[in-house]
Design an enzyme around this catalytic site. Structure first.
Site, short mmCIF file in Angstrom:
data_model
loop_
_atom_site.label_atom_id
_atom_site.label_comp_id
_atom_site.label_asym_id
_atom_site.label_seq_id
_atom_site.Cartn_x
_atom_site.Cartn_y
_atom_site.Cartn_z
N PHE A 112 95.31 -26.47 35.05
CA PHE A 112 95.45 -25.92 36.96
C PHE A 112 95.27 -24.43 37.52
O PHE A 112 94.74 -24.42 37.86
CB PHE A 112 96.90 -26.31 36.91
CG PHE A 112 98.28 -25.07 37.22
CD1 PHE A 112 98.54 -25.14 36.22
CD2 PHE A 112 98.53 -25.10 38.78
CE1 PHE A 112 99.92 -23.60 36.70
CE2 PHE A 112 98.47 -23.71 39.19
CZ PHE A 112 99.39 -23.03 38.30
N LYS A 113 94.96 -23.36 36.09
CA LYS A 113 95.02 -22.12 37.01
C LYS A 113 93.44 -21.90 37.61
O LYS A 113 93.57 -20.79 38.32
CB LYS A 113 95.38 -20.92 35.50
CG LYS A 113 96.39 -21.52 34.31
CD LYS A 113 97.43 -20.76 35.40
CE LYS A 113 98.75 -20.10 34.70
NZ LYS A 113 98.76 -21.38 34.03
N ASP A 114 93.28 -22.44 36.90
CA ASP A 114 91.35 -22.74 37.46
C ASP A 114 91.49 -22.98 39.15
O ASP A 114 90.82 -22.59 40.24
CB ASP A 114 90.62 -24.17 37.03
CG ASP A 114 90.12 -23.46 35.64
OD1 ASP A 114 89.72 -22.61 35.59
OD2 ASP A 114 90.16 -24.65 34.92
N LEU A 117 92.12 -19.31 40.46
CA LEU A 117 91.83 -18.72 39.55
C LEU A 117 90.17 -18.65 39.40
O LEU A 117 88.94 -17.34 39.13
CB LEU A 117 91.75 -17.81 38.02
CG LEU A 117 93.15 -17.39 38.47
CD1 LEU A 117 93.63 -17.77 36.74
CD2 LEU A 117 92.97 -15.62 38.05
#
Ligand SMILES: *Cc1c(COP(=O)(O)O)cnc(C)c1O
Length: 490
Positions: A112-114, A117
């Protein structure tokens, strides 16, 4: 539109515009930036339901990043949420068993960091331009596994920016490690540390607030910033998918427009769930947030007893991105619900005694947790019921939700936030389903997972075990500051 400024969590006289807050990452006194007030939607949920992810993102972001022009914001959004994601929906909701699952792992690093980021580099470049910043930006990032890769992927090849990532050498999964150590890009640097995530995060935070080092490197033409979720430029883009999830549940007929939902979030640094809380403050109909922890259940204890206490053993679990004892973003909630004065007092107490007390046990955020065994059982139960295979972090959330439901009999329609593809944690996931996988190697198991789940191995990690290792530095945890200095001045 109303201008939103950002103020410090420990000192309300620290003030910044959105673009300044994005560039700084953290306040000079170690506090974080919070919006001075929550913006209100200028469109109804019904109007928002007609929008694409990109247009919805614009409607939300414009309310928070009020010193960006429409052209700038649309440029950032369209650059971020494009074919890098393997579905045009960007963040799809699927109905599995008795819950809806919001899949946030369709970006390039399959976690989920995408979601944040992939846009942060655009926001940062734009902020630098707006503020006439001429120094080279150095992104320092501590990672428990997923942030590092997502940040590397986002910032690789961006000129005027360097990125250095620190990860716990023994605290990430084989895929996570390879994703980082095989990273290309001359402006990237990846370093393993002999320590855990909290060690890395604490060291990085202390570099940000080291005025002497800051001045020294500033003379050499560098300025530090952060890609961790302490950066407001990461938090705000995450508000978008809470609206998107809700609107998809309406479209799927799960709920009617205006109905309240519950949201269960697998939580580590408290960034994801806090974005959901922001959405709620803006008018999203959420009744309860279930804050799910693994065996590092410092947040569960806090939300059930009112005392936050990091003095405890650190457990390495199968959900490493949640192996955290100092949840940075909780500071923002504390500040929002009390005051800067109180927040400063609590953070001082955390620094000196490792604990503090504030009673939030009656609020809309409820703590739950899952043991390693419960997590594995949840993976198997979901697989048996629906054939769907959850990653270990999502499974913590699902197990926590089941416990919450049992304890409260709350039948409100619930969305489980799914934060990673099961392929990132292939072995743990398969072993949970069948012990026979225990003796098999990680990478061949990816083919097994493909067969079992019917979901293809995601392109970004296909054949990753054969890529050349480009980063192999490992350092002691107390050597981080010296490493940064040397790296930048050599
Ligand atoms: C980062 C991460 C989390 C925790 O999110 P926070 O915003 O730090 O609470 C959960 N699951 C996965 C897979 C992650 O990468």
């Amino acid at each position: 539109m109303k201008k939103i400024n950002y103020i410090g969590t420990r000192d309300k006289n620290i003030k910044a515009t959105a673009s300044q807050a994005i560039l700084k990452g953290i306040c000079e006194d170690g506090g974080l930036f919070v919006p001075e007030e929550f913006p209100v939607l200028d469109k109804s949920l019904e109007e928002l339901s007609k929008l694409s992810y990109q247009d919805l993102a614009y409607e939300i972001l414009k309310l928070y990043l009020t010193d960006f022009t429409e052209e700038e914001l649309r440029y950032c959004i369209n650059g971020a949420y494009d074919e890098k994601f393997d579905t045009p929906v960007i963040a799809p909701v699927v109905k599995k068993g008795d819950v809806s699952v919001l899949e946030l792992f369709h970006g390039r690093t399959i976690a989920f960091k995408d979601m944040a980021l992939s846009i942060l580099p655009y926001l940062m470049k734009t902020s630098a331009k707006k503020n006439g910043m001429e120094k080279e930006i150095v992104i320092l990032t501590a990672t428990s596994g997923d942030t590092g890769k997502a940040a590397l992927e986002g910032f690789a090849g961006v000129d005027g920016i360097q990125i250095i990532v620190f990860f716990p050498e023994d605290g990430v999964s084989p895929v996570q490690k390879l994703q980082m150590t095989t990273q290309e890009g001359a402006n990237t640097c990846v370093v393993g540390i002999k320590g855990n995530f909290d060690d890395a995060q604490t060291a990085v935070k202390s570099i940000f607030t080291d005025a002497v080092l800051g001045a020294e490197l500033s003379n050499k033409g560098f300025v530090f910033s952060s890609a961790n979720s302490i950066n407001i430029g990461r938090l705000v883009p995450q508000v978008v998918y809470y609206f998107q999830a809700y609107l998809q549940m309406v479209k799927m007929g799960e709920i009617a427009l205006g109905d309240e939902i519950n949201v269960t979030v697998p939580t580590g640094n408290f960034g994801n769930i806090l974005a959901g809380y922001f959405a709620k403050q803006m008018g999203l109909p959420v009744k309860t947030f279930i804050c799910a922890s693994n065996e590092n259940k410092v947040l569960y204890d806090f939300f059930t007893t009112g005392t936050y206490d990091k003095n405890r053993d650190f457990n390495v679990t199968t959900s490493p991105s949640m192996d955290i004892l100092i949840s940075s973003n909780l500071e923002r909630l504390l500040c929002i619900l009390s005051s800067q004065e109180k927040c400063k007092e609590l953070m001082t107490s955390l620094n000196t005694d490792g604990k503090y007390s504030l009673d939030l046990t009656k609020g809309i955020i409820k703590g739950e947790y899952a043991t390693e065994e419960e997590t594995a059982q949840a993976i198997k139960a979901m697989y048996d019921k629906s054939g769907y295979i959850m990653d270990t972090h999502t499974a913590v959330a699902y197990a926590a939700y089941e416990k919450y439901k049992k304890a409260t009999a709350d039948e409100t329609k619930t969305v489980i936030i799914s934060t990673a593809s099961p392929y990132k944690f292939t072995k743990d996931v398969l072993v949970a389903i069948d012990k026979k996988y225990e003796t098999m190697d990680f990478f061949p198991l990816m083919d097994e997972l493909e067969k079992l789940s019917g979901v293809e191995i995601p392109m970004p990690i296909k054949g990753i075990e054969k890529r050349p290792i480009l980063h192999n530095t490992v350092i002691e945890r107390d050597a981080i500051k010296d490493f940064v200095k040397e790296h930048l001045t050599k």
